[in-house]
Design an enzyme around this catalytic site. Structure first.
Site, PDB file in Angstrom:
ATOM      1  N   GLY A  77      -9.133   3.665   7.022  1.00 34.51           N
ATOM      2  CA  GLY A  77      -8.892   5.088   7.230  1.00 34.51           C
ATOM      3  C   GLY A  77      -7.428   5.440   7.466  1.00 34.51           C
ATOM      4  O   GLY A  77      -6.984   6.509   7.078  1.00 34.51           O
ATOM      5  N   ASP A 109      -6.556  -6.572   4.345  1.00 33.67           N
ATOM      6  CA  ASP A 109      -5.939  -5.244   4.336  1.00 33.67           C
ATOM      7  C   ASP A 109      -5.996  -4.665   5.742  1.00 33.67           C
ATOM      8  O   ASP A 109      -7.085  -4.463   6.283  1.00 33.67           O
ATOM      9  CB  ASP A 109      -6.709  -4.357   3.341  1.00 33.67           C
ATOM     10  CG  ASP A 109      -6.125  -2.962   3.224  1.00 33.67           C
ATOM     11  OD1 ASP A 109      -5.054  -2.699   3.790  1.00 33.67           O
ATOM     12  OD2 ASP A 109      -6.760  -2.129   2.535  1.00 33.67           O
ATOM     13  N   GLY A 110      -4.809  -4.417   6.301  1.00 35.94           N
ATOM     14  CA  GLY A 110      -4.727  -3.781   7.606  1.00 35.94           C
ATOM     15  C   GLY A 110      -3.937  -4.610   8.594  1.00 35.94           C
ATOM     16  O   GLY A 110      -4.317  -5.734   8.913  1.00 35.94           O
ATOM     17  N   GLY A 148       1.231  -2.148   4.136  1.00 34.19           N
ATOM     18  CA  GLY A 148       1.716  -0.774   4.015  1.00 34.19           C
ATOM     19  C   GLY A 148       2.937  -0.567   4.872  1.00 34.19           C
ATOM     20  O   GLY A 148       4.075  -0.588   4.405  1.00 34.19           O
ATOM     21  N   ASP A 158      -4.654   3.477  -2.097  1.00 38.29           N
ATOM     22  CA  ASP A 158      -5.765   3.803  -1.190  1.00 38.29           C
ATOM     23  C   ASP A 158      -6.324   5.195  -1.481  1.00 38.29           C
ATOM     24  O   ASP A 158      -5.623   6.197  -1.335  1.00 38.29           O
ATOM     25  CB  ASP A 158      -5.267   3.766   0.266  1.00 38.29           C
ATOM     26  CG  ASP A 158      -5.054   2.351   0.757  1.00 38.29           C
ATOM     27  OD1 ASP A 158      -5.998   1.554   0.670  1.00 38.29           O
ATOM     28  OD2 ASP A 158      -3.935   2.054   1.232  1.00 38.29           O
ATOM     29  N   MET A 185      -9.116   7.920  -0.326  1.00 33.36           N
ATOM     30  CA  MET A 185     -10.012   8.284   0.787  1.00 33.36           C
ATOM     31  C   MET A 185     -10.573   9.681   0.552  1.00 33.36           C
ATOM     32  O   MET A 185      -9.856  10.559   0.061  1.00 33.36           O
ATOM     33  CB  MET A 185      -9.248   8.263   2.109  1.00 33.36           C
ATOM     34  CG  MET A 185      -8.531   6.953   2.391  1.00 33.36           C
ATOM     35  SD  MET A 185      -7.784   6.995   4.018  1.00 33.36           S
ATOM     36  CE  MET A 185      -6.877   5.441   4.003  1.00 33.36           C
ATOM     37  N   GLY A 215      -3.159   3.863   7.970  1.00 29.79           N
ATOM     38  CA  GLY A 215      -2.175   2.789   8.015  1.00 29.79           C
ATOM     39  C   GLY A 215      -1.659   2.635   9.439  1.00 29.79           C
ATOM     40  O   GLY A 215      -1.983   3.432  10.326  1.00 29.79           O
ATOM     41  N   GLY A 216      -0.907   1.576   9.660  1.00 31.22           N
ATOM     42  CA  GLY A 216      -0.217   1.421  10.939  1.00 31.22           C
ATOM     43  C   GLY A 216      -1.080   0.948  12.099  1.00 31.22           C
ATOM     44  O   GLY A 216      -0.666   1.039  13.249  1.00 31.22           O
ATOM     45  N   HIS A 258      -8.177   0.846  -4.086  1.00 35.44           N
ATOM     46  CA  HIS A 258      -9.107   0.587  -2.984  1.00 35.44           C
ATOM     47  C   HIS A 258      -9.821   1.892  -2.666  1.00 35.44           C
ATOM     48  O   HIS A 258      -9.226   2.810  -2.090  1.00 35.44           O
ATOM     49  CB  HIS A 258      -8.299   0.071  -1.773  1.00 35.44           C
ATOM     50  CG  HIS A 258      -9.112  -0.121  -0.532  1.00 35.44           C
ATOM     51  ND1 HIS A 258      -8.536  -0.292   0.715  1.00 35.44           N
ATOM     52  CD2 HIS A 258     -10.453  -0.205  -0.327  1.00 35.44           C
ATOM     53  CE1 HIS A 258      -9.483  -0.460   1.623  1.00 35.44           C
ATOM     54  NE2 HIS A 258     -10.658  -0.394   1.018  1.00 35.44           N
ATOM     55  N   SER A 262       0.848  -1.194   0.000  1.00 39.46           N
ATOM     56  CA  SER A 262       0.000   0.000   0.000  1.00 39.46           C
ATOM     57  C   SER A 262       0.877   1.235   0.000  1.00 39.46           C
ATOM     58  O   SER A 262       1.795   1.355   0.822  1.00 39.46           O
ATOM     59  CB  SER A 262      -0.879   0.002   1.247  1.00 39.46           C
ATOM     60  OG  SER A 262      -1.296   1.309   1.527  1.00 39.46           O
ATOM     61  N   MET A 320     -12.078   4.077  -0.676  1.00 38.89           N
ATOM     62  CA  MET A 320     -12.774   4.282   0.603  1.00 38.89           C
ATOM     63  C   MET A 320     -13.499   5.616   0.486  1.00 38.89           C
ATOM     64  O   MET A 320     -13.124   6.621   1.100  1.00 38.89           O
ATOM     65  CB  MET A 320     -11.754   4.269   1.750  1.00 38.89           C
ATOM     66  CG  MET A 320     -11.242   2.869   2.043  1.00 38.89           C
ATOM     67  SD  MET A 320      -9.705   2.878   2.974  1.00 38.89           S
ATOM     68  CE  MET A 320      -8.554   3.057   1.617  1.00 38.89           C
ATOM     69  N   MET A 322     -11.524  -6.178   5.262  1.00 33.64           N
ATOM     70  CA  MET A 322     -10.679  -5.269   6.042  1.00 33.64           C
ATOM     71  C   MET A 322     -10.335  -5.904   7.380  1.00 33.64           C
ATOM     72  O   MET A 322     -11.228  -6.402   8.082  1.00 33.64           O
ATOM     73  CB  MET A 322     -11.400  -3.936   6.294  1.00 33.64           C
ATOM     74  CG  MET A 322     -11.599  -3.055   5.063  1.00 33.64           C
ATOM     75  SD  MET A 322     -10.075  -2.591   4.214  1.00 33.64           S
ATOM     76  CE  MET A 322      -9.141  -1.754   5.510  1.00 33.64           C
ATOM     77  N   HIS A 367      -1.155  -1.401  -4.247  1.00 29.38           N
ATOM     78  CA  HIS A 367      -2.444  -1.085  -3.625  1.00 29.38           C
ATOM     79  C   HIS A 367      -2.526   0.428  -3.425  1.00 29.38           C
ATOM     80  O   HIS A 367      -1.692   1.019  -2.732  1.00 29.38           O
ATOM     81  CB  HIS A 367      -2.529  -1.830  -2.290  1.00 29.38           C
ATOM     82  CG  HIS A 367      -3.828  -1.697  -1.583  1.00 29.38           C
ATOM     83  ND1 HIS A 367      -4.929  -2.458  -1.900  1.00 29.38           N
ATOM     84  CD2 HIS A 367      -4.218  -0.903  -0.552  1.00 29.38           C
ATOM     85  CE1 HIS A 367      -5.931  -2.155  -1.087  1.00 29.38           C
ATOM     86  NE2 HIS A 367      -5.523  -1.203  -0.269  1.00 29.38           N
TER      87      HIS A 367
HETATM   88  C1  DX5 Z   1      -6.300   1.383   5.591  1.00 23.81           C
HETATM   89  C2  DX5 Z   1      -5.831   1.114   4.192  1.00 23.81           C
HETATM   90  C3  DX5 Z   1      -4.700   0.171   4.114  1.00 23.81           C
HETATM   91  C4  DX5 Z   1      -3.454   0.636   4.831  1.00 23.81           C
HETATM   92  C5  DX5 Z   1      -2.708  -0.572   5.291  1.00 23.81           C
HETATM   93  O1  DX5 Z   1      -7.557   1.936   5.589  1.00 23.81           O
HETATM   94  O2  DX5 Z   1      -6.880   0.585   3.400  1.00 23.81           O
HETATM   95  O3  DX5 Z   1      -4.416  -0.219   2.786  1.00 23.81           O
HETATM   96  O4  DX5 Z   1      -2.611   1.401   4.046  1.00 23.81           O
HETATM   97  O5  DX5 Z   1      -1.641  -0.148   6.056  1.00 23.81           O
HETATM   98  P1  DX5 Z   1      -0.951  -1.112   7.109  1.00 23.81           P
HETATM   99  O6  DX5 Z   1      -0.398  -2.272   6.359  1.00 23.81           O
HETATM  100  O7  DX5 Z   1       0.067  -0.244   7.744  1.00 23.81           O
HETATM  101  O8  DX5 Z   1      -2.043  -1.541   8.083  1.00 23.81           O
HETATM  102 ZN    ZN Z   2      -6.386  -0.356   1.462  1.00 19.53          ZN
END
Ligand code: DX5
Ligand code: ZN
Length: 219
Positions: free
Chosen positions: A138, A171-172, A193, A31, A33, A140-141, A62, A6, A64, A133, A29
């Site tokens: 929303g 994802d996540g 990510g 993202d 938002m 990362g991390g 993706h 990501s 969102m 999910m 990937h």
């Molecule tokens: C969160 C995103 C993910 C995010 C994953 O809403 O959809 O794609 O970037 O990040 P990590 O791998 O750090 O959880």
């Molecule tokens: Zn994502």
């Protein structure tokens, strides 16, 4: 077993450079938002359109965002190889999936952690991939939610029942500590990510994650 880094945790001012750091990726990937469907704002259509000119790795977008029915086809039109919309944000998911496939992209439906798969059991054949999910979307991390593992197992059973090859993406919070649990439960496409972009060698991490998923997989 596919690994899809990501870009959310990458240097967004140097997307082309960041993608070039992970040549072993199966897809990138991306993202998107909108600060409505999720409380965060990233990048959108013009950016993915520009990025496509800099990489041959397929783009897995993706979304969102609200108004998925209006926006998702536009990502297919600019050449994204896989387009995921959230079922919670789509007014007509079947019509939208068919429209995406007609535009030549893989159609994918995402579910937030608290959204059950069962109400959609009869429509999964409309999709090439289901994104489950494993954090609230929303940011990362965040930490991987083990409470989603039973849903991954149930989704794998439903997919097997269709006799079709429908990918299950998670994802996540995917990392060397969690990927085996997700693979064992039935996932076969993994977004990562933080784990990839915070690694000393991001491309090596892509390969390490894939190896772990392959060895944990029993489906
Ligand atoms: C969160 C995103 C993910 C995010 C994953 O809403 O959809 O794609 O970037 O990040 P990590 O791998 O750090 O959880
Ligand atoms: Zn994502």
């Amino acid at each position: 077993m596919k690994i899809t880094p990501s870009i959310l945790n990458a240097d967004l001012a140097d997307l082309a450079g960041e993608v070039a750091r992970v040549p072993s990726s199966d897809m990138i990937h991306f993202d998107v938002m909108d600060n409505h469907f999720v409380p965060n704002l990233t990048v959108g259509l013009p950016v993915v359109e520009s990025l496509k000119k800099h990489t041959k790795i397929p783009i897995d977008v993706h979304l969102m965002i609200e108004n998925a029915d209006t926006w998702a086809p536009k990502y297919a039109e600019v050449g994204c190889e896989s387009v995921t919309f959230h079922v919670e944000a789509a007014k007509a998911p079947i019509r939208l999936a068919r429209e995406l496939r007609k535009l030549g992209t893989r159609a994918s439906m995402a579910l937030k952690p608290a959204t059950p798969i069962e109400p959609y059991a009869d429509i999964i054949s409309e999709f090439d991939m289901l994104l489950l999910m494993t954090v609230e979307p929303g940011f990362g991390g965040q930490s991987f939610l083990d409470s989603v593992l039973p849903k991954i197992r149930r989704t794998r059973e439903l997919v097997q029942g269709t006799g079709q090859e429908i990918w299950i993406q998670v994802d996540g919070g995917i990392s060397v500590d969690t990927i085996e649990r997700a693979a064992e439960a039935g996932a076969d496409v993994f977004v990562a990510g933080t784990a990839v972009y915070r690694a000393e060698n991001p491309d090596q991490m892509v390969n390490d994650l894939r190896d772990l998923a392959i060895s944990a997989c029993n489906h």
